[in-house]
Write a protein that holds these residues in place. Structure first.
Motif, mmCIF file in Angstrom:
data_model
loop_
_atom_site.group_PDB
_atom_site.id
_atom_site.type_symbol
_atom_site.label_atom_id
_atom_site.label_comp_id
_atom_site.label_asym_id
_atom_site.label_seq_id
_atom_site.Cartn_x
_atom_site.Cartn_y
_atom_site.Cartn_z
ATOM 1 N N GLY A 51 1.173 -1.540 -0.045
ATOM 2 C CA GLY A 51 -0.419 0.263 -0.122
ATOM 3 C C GLY A 51 0.430 1.548 -0.093
ATOM 4 N N SER A 52 0.566 2.448 -0.538
ATOM 5 C CA SER A 52 0.887 3.520 -0.121
ATOM 6 C C SER A 52 0.335 4.415 0.065
ATOM 7 C CB SER A 52 1.300 4.174 -2.015
ATOM 8 O OG SER A 52 -0.385 4.401 -2.302
ATOM 9 N N VAL A 67 5.568 4.024 1.796
ATOM 10 C CA VAL A 67 5.158 2.640 1.582
ATOM 11 C C VAL A 67 4.367 3.107 2.832
ATOM 12 C CG1 VAL A 67 5.217 0.289 2.222
ATOM 13 C CG2 VAL A 67 7.066 1.350 0.521
ATOM 14 N N SER A 68 2.879 2.001 3.001
ATOM 15 C CA SER A 68 1.996 2.030 4.338
ATOM 16 C C SER A 68 2.815 0.949 4.957
ATOM 17 C CB SER A 68 1.079 1.939 3.541
ATOM 18 O OG SER A 68 0.032 2.979 2.852
ATOM 19 N N SER A 69 3.810 1.430 6.122
ATOM 20 C CA SER A 69 4.014 0.390 7.197
ATOM 21 C C SER A 69 4.855 0.831 8.330
ATOM 22 C CB SER A 69 5.472 0.107 6.211
ATOM 23 O OG SER A 69 5.745 -1.237 7.282
ATOM 24 N N LYS A 183 6.071 -6.889 9.339
ATOM 25 C CA LYS A 183 5.006 -7.574 8.860
ATOM 26 C C LYS A 183 4.143 -7.873 7.475
ATOM 27 C CE LYS A 183 2.393 -6.467 12.110
ATOM 28 N NZ LYS A 183 2.090 -5.417 13.810
ATOM 29 N N ASP A 184 4.156 -6.318 7.376
ATOM 30 C CA ASP A 184 3.191 -6.078 5.827
ATOM 31 C C ASP A 184 4.012 -5.968 4.533
ATOM 32 O OD1 ASP A 184 2.696 -3.058 7.616
ATOM 33 O OD2 ASP A 184 4.638 -3.974 6.873
ATOM 34 N N VAL A 185 5.352 -5.769 4.980
ATOM 35 C CA VAL A 185 5.720 -5.357 3.798
ATOM 36 C C VAL A 185 7.571 -5.930 3.807
ATOM 37 C CG1 VAL A 185 4.594 -3.384 2.583
ATOM 38 C CG2 VAL A 185 6.825 -3.205 4.362
ATOM 39 N N THR B 39 -3.482 3.729 0.829
ATOM 40 C CA THR B 39 -3.879 2.205 0.616
ATOM 41 C C THR B 39 -2.831 1.047 2.067
ATOM 42 O OG1 THR B 39 -2.165 1.729 -1.092
ATOM 43 C CG2 THR B 39 -4.985 3.156 -1.539
ATOM 44 N N SER B 41 -1.054 -2.129 3.009
ATOM 45 C CA SER B 41 -0.612 -2.782 2.819
ATOM 46 C C SER B 41 -0.780 -3.955 3.334
ATOM 47 C CB SER B 41 1.047 -2.903 3.663
ATOM 48 O OG SER B 41 1.720 -1.639 3.003
#
Lengths: 218, 511
Positions: A51-52, A67-69, A183-185, B39, B41
């Motif tokens: 996600g971004s 990055v959405s992290s 965990k996510d990226v 959005t 991840s």
């Protein structure tokens, strides 16, 4: 294979250091992160989704995408914070360099530790300026925003040359190529180092001390 | 060219290009909605996120993109363009940027479609995310609201850059080589944001540099195809519903193989069969557009450097791309910002037509109505003035000549017509030759009340705006005193010489 090295230079005010560094580092990491790998049978794997997120800078007239992290963002902020503290406390003229290095691990036999082979290094040279009044700060706010925009274009240009990238690893070797701790990226294995240049121009390199420590660590 | 490509690879490649084009449009339009995009991840692949990126699909945008593509794909000689423009509340519009997705003839036969091309397209989308925040239109789109909105238009065919004005700049987002050609994504954006308005009235220029809003009414082809970059919720929609994101049962594959190329077919067996929609690829051979995007402005130009494939290509993988419909998102339109801000941003020059010599006192008076448009003075009445404290403005007067908000009364120095005064009959000083042309004003300054103080604030203001002329400045008086001074000068000098010792003693006390 030679390590690819790119150098970016920015001149910012001290309060803009954090945001400027985060903007550039996150832009690079956006391109150097994938979704999490999930290995299946028969040698196949699936990739998660990245996600971004739009981030507005407070002290710079600029916005960037990361990055959405939260974990990755925390790691970046920690490194950038240390760099900024070193820059401000060193008593130097405010010149320093922070480097984002992507590397691969190569397993070595005992008693030697794994070898880290860099394949791409991004160095951001920072020159901290002092401004006299609010008008200059306002101008600096816009100018730095424009400069960062140019740097983002430079970064994108380099990345889209599609030069060397590590091969996609098997499950047993994924930790040699990617940082699987999040965990996510899943960014490529990276490390962030910095060095501050004192007023005499010699480099007071905390990096070197760390590298020597790492090499000698058994 | 296509003979070297297996049917499966060809099918995969066409699908990748199609969804890449759709996602490109989504990224560009969403970046111009005027709000921050976020959005999540996801560590687990959902099968609906093409190119492993969480890019939401706005159904209206997908619908428009598909309508523009009309079953074709961007290819050699067929470019897909997204044009972003700005439209003010007054109806003026201006092209800001044009994003071009095109393909040239340079092929990369050795590249692996199902893995390398896919990943490079993913990288290109990430680059697009970054670059869309860097061009000037992003800041404008973040400030859109009541004064102006950002519109988008998707078209397929020949790239049109003439609407971007002189000196437009070009930035290349990236390129991806494929066996059928090299995909190029770039953006040409306007740098000159100031224009003259065609509604500017033919009066003299204002003496002060009042900003005149600038836009030119241009014949605008395809104006009907412009769409606002502010997505309405389903509840606000005008009853038009768009089909889901994908009208076919296509999910994007998220599975890859780490097997070497010799195991390609055995790896394919592990994937789900594709269920392609009927409205898929349909090439129409009749097409006249060129694919040559680069029309250099003064500073434009995209380097067409060839790209070599990367070396670290992993083992070949098979892919059966399919995609499921993804959910809609609602974007709240951006809050309006002050009109002054846009005027500052966009009205950078205040060129004005000078149809008469500048020494004519009659001033042209421009008021800002909306961000970028003039209304001729004769159409502006006090009722529609958007001045602060417009209620205090005089109501019965000749507008251009006696507007104190623009030209406060000057001191009545008569000689130069440039300094003609606008003061009322209450002035006690000598007045300029133009005073008889003016009508007495009932000047009501802000915050004044007539009933409290014996002296009206307005009266006070008028009196002190027009003080009597100093006698020493009067020519006759000064001329007389000069003659007298000259006559008495020798006597004075003799007296001073006698008292020179006193003067010296005085000077010493000062040191």
């Amino acid at each position: 294979m030679n390590c690819r090295s790119e150098v970016l230079e920015v001149s910012v005010e001290s309060r803009q250091v954090d945001e400027a560094m985060l903007a550039l580092l996150h832009t690079i990491l956006l391109h150097r992160s994938t979704g999490k790998f999930h290995y299946k049978k028969e040698g196949t794997y699936s990739i998660g989704t990245v996600g971004s997120q739009d981030i507005d800078c407070d002290y710079i007239d600029f916005a960037f995408v990361r990055v959405s992290s939260e974990e990755l963002d925390r790691a970046m902020r920690k490194s950038v914070g240390e760099f900024k503290d070193a820059l401000c406390n060193s008593g130097s003229d405010g010149v320093g360099q922070i480097s984002l290095e992507f590397y691969q691990k190569k397993k070595s036999r005992w008693p030697f530790s794994d070898e880290c082979i860099p394949w791409e290094v991004w160095s951001i040279k920072v020159n901290v300026v002092s401004l006299a009044n609010e008008q200059e700060r306002q101008i600096c706010r816009e100018k730095v925003g424009e400069k960062l925009g140019e740097k983002v274009i430079n970064i994108v240009e380099v990345i889209n040359r599609h030069e060397y990238l590590p091969k996609m690893p098997t499950q047993s070797e994924v930790d040699n190529v990617f940082d699987t701790s999040l965990k996510d990226v899943q960014p490529y294995l990276y490390k962030i180092t910095y060095q501050i240049t004192d007023s005499l121009g010699t480099s007071v390199s905390t990096t070197m001390r760390r590298l020597i420590k790492d090499t000698l660590a058994l | 060219m296509d003979s070297d490509l297996s049917p499966q690879d060809k099918k995969d490649l066409d699908k990748f290009i199609k969804f890449f084009a759709l996602k490109t449009v989504q990224v560009i339009v969403q970046a111009r909605l005027g709000e921050k995009i976020c959005t999540r991840s996801s560590s687990s692949p959902t099968g609906s996120d093409w190119f492993n990126l969480a890019i939401k699909d706005i159904p209206e945008v997908t619908h428009e993109a598909k309508k523009a593509l009309a079953g074709q794909l961007p290819g050699i000689g067929r470019s897909m363009c997204v044009e972003i423009s700005l439209k003010t509340s007054e109806g003026d519009s201006m092209e800001l940027e044009t994003w071009c997705l095109e393909m040239n003839e340079k092929c990369d036969k050795d590249i692996k479609v199902s893995y390398t091309v896919y990943n490079r397209l993913s990288l290109l989308l990430k680059s697009l995310l970054a670059i869309t925040r860097v061009t000037p239109a992003y800041k404008l789109s973040r400030k859109q609201g009541h004064d102006y909105v950002i519109l988008y238009r998707i078209y397929f065919g020949e790239v049109q850059l003439t609407g971007l004005g002189e000196g437009f700049q070009t930035v290349r987002v990236g390129i991806v080589g494929t066996p059928v050609g090299t995909i190029t994504l770039s953006c040409a954006y306007r740098t000159n944001l100031a224009f003259m308005s065609s509604r500017q009235f033919e009066r003299t220029a204002p003496i002060m540099g009042i900003i005149i809003d600038h836009f030119v009414d241009r014949p605008f082809a395809n104006m009907g195809h412009m769409h606002p970059c502010n997505y309405r919720t389903a509840a606000e929609d005008e009853g038009v519903t768009y089909p889901g994101v994908e009208d076919s049962q296509e999910v994007c594959t998220t599975s890859f193989s780490t097997s070497p190329p010799s195991q390609l077919y055995s790896s394919r067996l592990s994937y789900h069969p594709t269920a392609l929609g009927s409205a898929d690829l349909c090439y129409q051979p009749a097409y006249n557009a060129t694919h040559q995007m680069v029309i250099t402005g003064k500073e434009g130009g995209v380097p067409q450097a060839p790209v070599q494939p990367s070396h670290g290509i992993p083992a070949d993988q098979a892919r059966m791309p399919t995609c499921t419909p993804s959910g809609m998102t609602c974007h709240i339109p951006a809050t309006p910002s002050s009109s002054g801000e846009e005027a500052e941003t966009l009205s950078r020059s205040s060129e004005a037509k000078n149809n008469s010599p500048p020494d004519i006192l009659e001033t042209t008076f421009t008021r800002k109505v909306g961000a970028f448009v003039n209304k001729p003075a004769n159409q502006v009445t006090t009722a529609c003035l958007d001045l602060p404290f417009a209620a205090f403005a005089p109501k019965n007067f000749d507008f251009e000549e006696n507007d104190l908000m623009v030209n406060p009364p000057d001191s009545p120095v008569v000689e130069s017509p440039l300094q003609g005064s606008l003061h009322s009959d209450d002035s006690t000083g000598s007045s300029g030759p133009l005073q008889d042309d003016f009508v007495m004003l009932d000047f009501k300054p802000a915050f004044s009340k007539d009933d409290l103080l014996p002296i009206d604030l307005g009266t006070f203001y008028r009196e002190f705006q027009n003080p009597p002329q100093l006698s020493s400045l009067s020519i006759d008086v000064s001329a007389q005193s000069m003659a007298e001074d000259l006559d008495t000068l020798p006597v004075k000098l003799a007296l001073y010489e006698q008292k020179i010792d006193e003067f010296d003693a005085f000077v010493e006390t000062l040191q």
